[in-house]
Design an enzyme around this catalytic site. Sequence first.
Site, PDB file in Angstrom:
ATOM      1  N   GLY A 287     -19.587  25.179   4.706  1.00 13.01           N
ATOM      2  CA  GLY A 287     -20.536  25.854   3.827  1.00 13.01           C
ATOM      3  C   GLY A 287     -20.612  27.340   4.138  1.00 13.01           C
ATOM      4  N   GLY A 288     -21.640  27.729   4.880  1.00 13.79           N
ATOM      5  CA  GLY A 288     -21.936  29.135   5.135  1.00 13.79           C
ATOM      6  C   GLY A 288     -20.734  29.967   5.567  1.00 13.79           C
TER       7      GLY A 288
ATOM      8  CG  ASN B  74     -20.273  23.137  -0.738  1.00 15.07           C
ATOM      9  OD1 ASN B  74     -20.448  23.669  -1.838  1.00 15.07           O
ATOM     10  ND2 ASN B  74     -21.088  22.213  -0.246  1.00 15.07           N
ATOM     11  CD1 TRP B  75     -17.727  29.536  -0.903  1.00 13.28           C
ATOM     12  CD2 TRP B  75     -17.857  31.000  -2.599  1.00 13.28           C
ATOM     13  NE1 TRP B  75     -16.876  30.579  -0.627  1.00 13.28           N
ATOM     14  CE2 TRP B  75     -16.930  31.493  -1.653  1.00 13.28           C
ATOM     15  CE3 TRP B  75     -18.092  31.750  -3.748  1.00 13.28           C
ATOM     16  CZ2 TRP B  75     -16.249  32.704  -1.811  1.00 13.28           C
ATOM     17  CZ3 TRP B  75     -17.407  32.950  -3.918  1.00 13.28           C
ATOM     18  CH2 TRP B  75     -16.507  33.421  -2.955  1.00 13.28           C
ATOM     19  CE  LYS B  76     -23.688  23.843   1.537  1.00 12.73           C
ATOM     20  NZ  LYS B  76     -24.571  23.403   2.596  1.00 12.73           N
TER      21      LYS B  76
ATOM     22  CB  SER C  71     -23.124  23.864  11.924  1.00 14.69           C
ATOM     23  OG  SER C  71     -24.406  23.965  11.334  1.00 14.69           O
TER      24      SER C  71
ATOM     25  CD  GLU D 163     -20.645  18.090   4.335  1.00 17.94           C
ATOM     26  OE1 GLU D 163     -20.161  19.174   4.657  1.00 17.94           O
ATOM     27  OE2 GLU D 163     -21.358  17.943   3.336  1.00 17.94           O
TER      28      GLU D 163
ATOM     29  N   GLY E 240     -25.980  23.637   7.898  1.00 19.00           N
ATOM     30  CA  GLY E 240     -26.690  24.911   7.850  1.00 19.00           C
ATOM     31  C   GLY E 240     -27.623  25.150   9.033  1.00 19.00           C
TER      32      GLY E 240
ATOM     33  CD  GLU F  45     -26.868  21.421   0.625  1.00 20.61           C
ATOM     34  OE1 GLU F  45     -26.201  21.950  -0.284  1.00 20.61           O
ATOM     35  OE2 GLU F  45     -26.791  21.775   1.815  1.00 20.61           O
TER      36      GLU F  45
ATOM     37  CG  HIS G 216     -23.233  18.366  -0.429  1.00 24.93           C
ATOM     38  ND1 HIS G 216     -24.500  18.653   0.023  1.00 24.93           N
ATOM     39  CD2 HIS G 216     -22.375  19.024   0.396  1.00 24.93           C
ATOM     40  CE1 HIS G 216     -24.402  19.457   1.077  1.00 24.93           C
ATOM     41  NE2 HIS G 216     -23.126  19.697   1.321  1.00 24.93           N
TER      42      HIS G 216
HETATM   43  P1  PGA Z   1     -22.570  24.376   6.516  1.00 29.26           P
HETATM   44  O1  PGA Z   1     -22.522  23.437   5.218  1.00 29.26           O
HETATM   45  O2  PGA Z   1     -21.148  24.615   6.939  1.00 29.26           O
HETATM   46  O3  PGA Z   1     -23.239  25.658   6.030  1.00 29.26           O
HETATM   47  O4  PGA Z   1     -23.355  23.669   7.553  1.00 29.26           O
HETATM   48  C1  PGA Z   1     -21.599  22.394   5.119  1.00 29.26           C
HETATM   49  C2  PGA Z   1     -21.800  21.633   3.828  1.00 29.26           C
HETATM   50  O5  PGA Z   1     -22.938  21.387   3.428  1.00 29.26           O
HETATM   51  O6  PGA Z   1     -20.801  21.243   3.166  1.00 29.26           O
END
Ligand code: PGA
Length: 247
Positions: A230-231, A10-12, A209, A163, A169, A95, A93
């Site tokens: 994500g990251g 997930n590149w956000k 994470s 999640e 993150g 966010e 998600h």
């Molecule tokens: P993260 O993000 O791996 O950077 O913790 C995961 C996500 O929000 O899908």
Amino acid sequence: MGRRKLVVGNWKMNGLRSQLDEVEAIGRVAGDHPAVEVGLCVPATLIDRASGKAGGAFIGAQDCHGARTGAHTGCLSAEMVREAGASWVIVGHSERRTDQHESSADVAAKALAAHGAGLKVILCLGETLDTRDSGKAIDFVLEQLDQSLPEGAAADWLAIAYEPIWAIGTGRIPTMEQIEDMHEAIREALRAALGGAQGDAMRVLYGGSVNAGNAAEIFALPDVDGGLVGGASLKAESFGPIIAAAD
Ligand code: PGA
């Protein structure tokens, strides 16, 4: 159960055309691990170009609207992201639930719209740290699942991603026991809602994470069928070992 592992980046709100080389490199790693289903959910502006470069990985979107068309300035329909080249979409998600105030009913509508447009769907669930600390994480997530699960949900087009918000993150993850307890509870709820066969076949991903150091242990848990990353998915160098860990 023969659930194929699913590992999705997930590149956000990260990624410009200059990063398309990473998409290509990740696509090559995916091609080296055909046993794993690998995808990258890129910003909508990159879907078109990325889908021509993704090799063994699919390209997905990070959101879509719950309506087919209409007066929704700035929004994208499921059909639009599908036409651009996405084959999957993330809905719900945390966010977006937080920043865009999306309710579980909104999320269910988005999932249905996505399915109607021929997209596969990753539906996200997860609790805050306060909820975790109060001992109500499983109750909370199961209620979120109940309210977000679209009508007619089936394992061939829907996957769940657990999640925990406090793990996203932050570099902090639940214990393996906490992850397995949650995934087992989600599995049981899916079996109850959809019947045993569908509940057993539906993939339940862990996100928050995930990195090269913890992926193998997390993916080895019996009810964990891959990850939403994500990251660590932004570069082939960090995402590649996570894909390999799922193989
Ligand atoms: P993260 O993000 O791996 O950077 O913790 C995961 C996500 O929000 O899908």
